[in-house]
Write a protein that holds these residues in place. Structure first.
Motif, PDB file in Angstrom:
ATOM      1  N   UNK A  54     -37.071  15.274  63.393  1.00 51.62           N
ATOM      2  CA  UNK A  54     -36.788  16.705  63.321  1.00 51.62           C
ATOM      3  C   UNK A  54     -36.308  17.217  64.678  1.00 51.62           C
ATOM      4  N   UNK A  55     -35.233  18.009  64.649  1.00 55.89           N
ATOM      5  CA  UNK A  55     -34.675  18.577  65.881  1.00 55.89           C
ATOM      6  C   UNK A  55     -34.569  20.088  65.715  1.00 55.89           C
ATOM      7  N   UNK A  56     -35.201  20.819  66.624  1.00 57.61           N
ATOM      8  CA  UNK A  56     -35.113  22.276  66.660  1.00 57.61           C
ATOM      9  C   UNK A  56     -34.324  22.681  67.893  1.00 57.61           C
ATOM     10  N   UNK A  57     -33.500  23.732  67.762  1.00 58.37           N
ATOM     11  CA  UNK A  57     -32.706  24.121  68.915  1.00 58.37           C
ATOM     12  C   UNK A  57     -32.212  25.542  68.836  1.00 58.37           C
ATOM     13  N   UNK A  58     -31.612  25.985  69.929  1.00 60.84           N
ATOM     14  CA  UNK A  58     -30.967  27.289  70.007  1.00 60.84           C
ATOM     15  C   UNK A  58     -29.643  27.095  70.733  1.00 60.84           C
ATOM     16  N   UNK A  59     -28.602  27.807  70.276  1.00 58.00           N
ATOM     17  CA  UNK A  59     -27.271  27.621  70.859  1.00 58.00           C
ATOM     18  C   UNK A  59     -26.527  28.944  70.905  1.00 58.00           C
ATOM     19  N   UNK A  60     -25.742  29.138  71.961  1.00 58.12           N
ATOM     20  CA  UNK A  60     -24.862  30.284  72.084  1.00 58.12           C
ATOM     21  C   UNK A  60     -23.449  29.817  72.373  1.00 58.12           C
ATOM     22  N   UNK A 113     -27.515  31.502  67.981  1.00 52.15           N
ATOM     23  CA  UNK A 113     -28.007  30.943  66.721  1.00 52.15           C
ATOM     24  C   UNK A 113     -29.182  29.997  66.922  1.00 52.15           C
ATOM     25  N   UNK A 114     -29.998  29.885  65.909  1.00 55.24           N
ATOM     26  CA  UNK A 114     -30.983  28.828  65.841  1.00 55.24           C
ATOM     27  C   UNK A 114     -30.387  27.626  65.130  1.00 55.24           C
ATOM     28  N   UNK A 115     -30.955  26.439  65.396  1.00 59.39           N
ATOM     29  CA  UNK A 115     -30.467  25.218  64.742  1.00 59.39           C
ATOM     30  C   UNK A 115     -31.656  24.410  64.231  1.00 59.39           C
ATOM     31  N   UNK A 116     -31.483  23.832  63.053  1.00 59.98           N
ATOM     32  CA  UNK A 116     -32.480  22.945  62.458  1.00 59.98           C
ATOM     33  C   UNK A 116     -31.771  21.675  62.037  1.00 59.98           C
ATOM     34  N   UNK A 117     -32.195  20.531  62.612  1.00 58.76           N
ATOM     35  CA  UNK A 117     -31.460  19.302  62.365  1.00 58.76           C
ATOM     36  C   UNK A 117     -32.349  18.122  62.032  1.00 58.76           C
ATOM     37  N   UNK A 118     -31.698  17.071  61.555  1.00 59.46           N
ATOM     38  CA  UNK A 118     -32.359  15.801  61.246  1.00 59.46           C
ATOM     39  C   UNK A 118     -31.592  14.697  61.964  1.00 59.46           C
ATOM     40  N   UNK A 119     -32.274  13.983  62.848  1.00 65.22           N
ATOM     41  CA  UNK A 119     -31.635  12.967  63.679  1.00 65.22           C
ATOM     42  C   UNK A 119     -31.775  11.589  63.046  1.00 65.22           C
ATOM     43  N   UNK A 159     -30.939   8.198  64.657  1.00 69.15           N
ATOM     44  CA  UNK A 159     -30.506   7.530  65.877  1.00 69.15           C
ATOM     45  C   UNK A 159     -29.615   8.479  66.688  1.00 69.15           C
ATOM     46  N   UNK A 160     -28.342   8.132  66.890  1.00 64.45           N
ATOM     47  CA  UNK A 160     -27.459   8.949  67.711  1.00 64.45           C
ATOM     48  C   UNK A 160     -26.730  10.023  66.923  1.00 64.45           C
ATOM     49  N   UNK A 161     -26.961  10.140  65.634  1.00 64.28           N
ATOM     50  CA  UNK A 161     -26.324  11.161  64.799  1.00 64.28           C
ATOM     51  C   UNK A 161     -27.310  12.283  64.509  1.00 64.28           C
ATOM     52  N   UNK A 162     -26.818  13.521  64.534  1.00 65.25           N
ATOM     53  CA  UNK A 162     -27.651  14.686  64.264  1.00 65.25           C
ATOM     54  C   UNK A 162     -26.971  15.559  63.216  1.00 65.25           C
ATOM     55  N   UNK A 163     -27.609  15.685  62.051  1.00 67.11           N
ATOM     56  CA  UNK A 163     -27.127  16.558  60.988  1.00 67.11           C
ATOM     57  C   UNK A 163     -27.912  17.869  61.069  1.00 67.11           C
ATOM     58  N   UNK A 164     -27.232  19.022  61.026  1.00 65.32           N
ATOM     59  CA  UNK A 164     -27.946  20.264  61.257  1.00 65.32           C
ATOM     60  C   UNK A 164     -27.342  21.426  60.468  1.00 65.32           C
ATOM     61  N   UNK A 165     -28.161  22.459  60.286  1.00 64.52           N
ATOM     62  CA  UNK A 165     -27.717  23.757  59.788  1.00 64.52           C
ATOM     63  C   UNK A 165     -27.992  24.767  60.895  1.00 64.52           C
ATOM     64  N   UNK A 166     -27.240  25.865  60.878  1.00 62.37           N
ATOM     65  CA  UNK A 166     -27.357  26.845  61.949  1.00 62.37           C
ATOM     66  C   UNK A 166     -27.123  28.244  61.414  1.00 62.37           C
ATOM     67  N   UNK A 167     -27.723  29.232  62.063  1.00 56.41           N
ATOM     68  CA  UNK A 167     -27.533  30.612  61.649  1.00 56.41           C
ATOM     69  C   UNK A 167     -28.099  31.571  62.681  1.00 56.41           C
ATOM     70  N   UNK A 168     -27.543  32.793  62.708  1.00 54.06           N
ATOM     71  CA  UNK A 168     -28.027  33.773  63.666  1.00 54.06           C
ATOM     72  C   UNK A 168     -27.105  34.963  63.766  1.00 54.06           C
ATOM     73  N   UNK A 169     -27.110  35.601  64.936  1.00 53.27           N
ATOM     74  CA  UNK A 169     -26.324  36.811  65.180  1.00 53.27           C
ATOM     75  C   UNK A 169     -24.923  36.447  65.668  1.00 53.27           C
ATOM     76  N   UNK A 170     -23.948  37.267  65.263  1.00 53.72           N
ATOM     77  CA  UNK A 170     -22.563  37.054  65.667  1.00 53.72           C
ATOM     78  C   UNK A 170     -21.984  38.355  66.208  1.00 53.72           C
TER      79      UNK A 170
END
Length: 234
Positions: free
Chosen positions: A93-99, A130-136, A138-149
């Motif tokens: 599980x990968x949690x993140x935040x991105x701008x 945006x916040x990010x929720x992903x599934x890793x 190995x070296x690949x990360x699949x994720x969904x993202x959403x937030x303010x624009x």
């Protein structure tokens, strides 16, 4: 007698030393393998396709007759900019935040049926947090993202030079998803899709229509975008 005992002891010690020298040496333990993790801060850039679709509808009518506006088609363009964020990985599980902040080269034209003027809606730049929720894997990360624009959008009448809606910033929301792939322990690349919708804006047409009054408008704006990404993870 003592001489014989000492001599026998020396022979025994010599034999033991020779036997030990003939034993195979123990191989050194292998170095521990460092497992890849997405945890950490990162910086990068993005480049891709964006489509804006501003639509106008007649709002309040002030002292006048109905005023028709025909919408133009959406406009495709290029988006380019920078991004930054932070990921934390726990298991898969990968949690993140991105701008991100990007310039846009898009706009679309709408025609007013009575006056013959053109309303030009031009989007100059956009950004998001945006916040990010992903599934890793190995070296690949699949994720969904959403937030303010956020978006900068200007509506004007080119034939008169009048800015109808001003050159302000509007807020909204964005959702999407993508995949990142780390081709080294620090560098990664990826592709992302996002849909964004921004708050409606109302404004007044600044020129009286047939001397009957002023017209109120409502503008709706949404975007679709697909971007390629590259970044460096610290």
């Amino acid at each position: 007698m003592k001489k014989y005992i000492v001599a026998a002891a020396c022979v025994a010690i010599s034999s033991a030393s020779a036997f030990a020298a003939d034993l195979p040496t123990r191989a050194p333990l292998p170095a521990p393998i460092a497992l890849f993790t997405w945890t950490g801060f990162y910086l990068g850039g993005e480049l891709g396709w964006i489509q804006t679709d501003p639509r106008y509808t007649t709002g309040a009518l002030l002292l006048g007759t109905p005023f028709a506006v025909t919408s133009g088609t959406s406009r495709d363009g290029v988006t380019y900019g920078a991004l930054a964020g932070y990921n934390y990985q726990a298991g898969n599980l990968v949690l993140g935040v991105e701008g991100d902040f990007a310039g846009w080269t898009v706009g679309t034209i709408h025609y007013t049926a009575i006056t013959g003027d053109f309303l030009t809606a031009h989007s100059k730049w956009g950004g998001s947090i945006r916040g990010r929720l992903g599934y890793a894997v190995d070296h690949a990360l699949f994720y969904v993202t959403g937030g303010a624009a956020f978006v900068s959008n200007e509506t004007s009448i080119p034939t008169t030079g009048i800015s109808v809606g001003g050159d302000g910033t509007r807020a909204g929301w964005t959702v999407g998803g993508g995949i990142d792939y780390a081709f080294t322990n620090n560098w990664f690349t990826g592709i992302e899709y996002r849909y964004s919708q921004y708050e409606n804006k109302t404004f007044t047409y600044p020129i009286p229509i047939l001397n009957l009054g002023l017209i109120g408008f409502k503008q709706e704006l949404n975007t679709n975008q697909v971007t390629a990404r590259i970044g460096y993870k610290f």
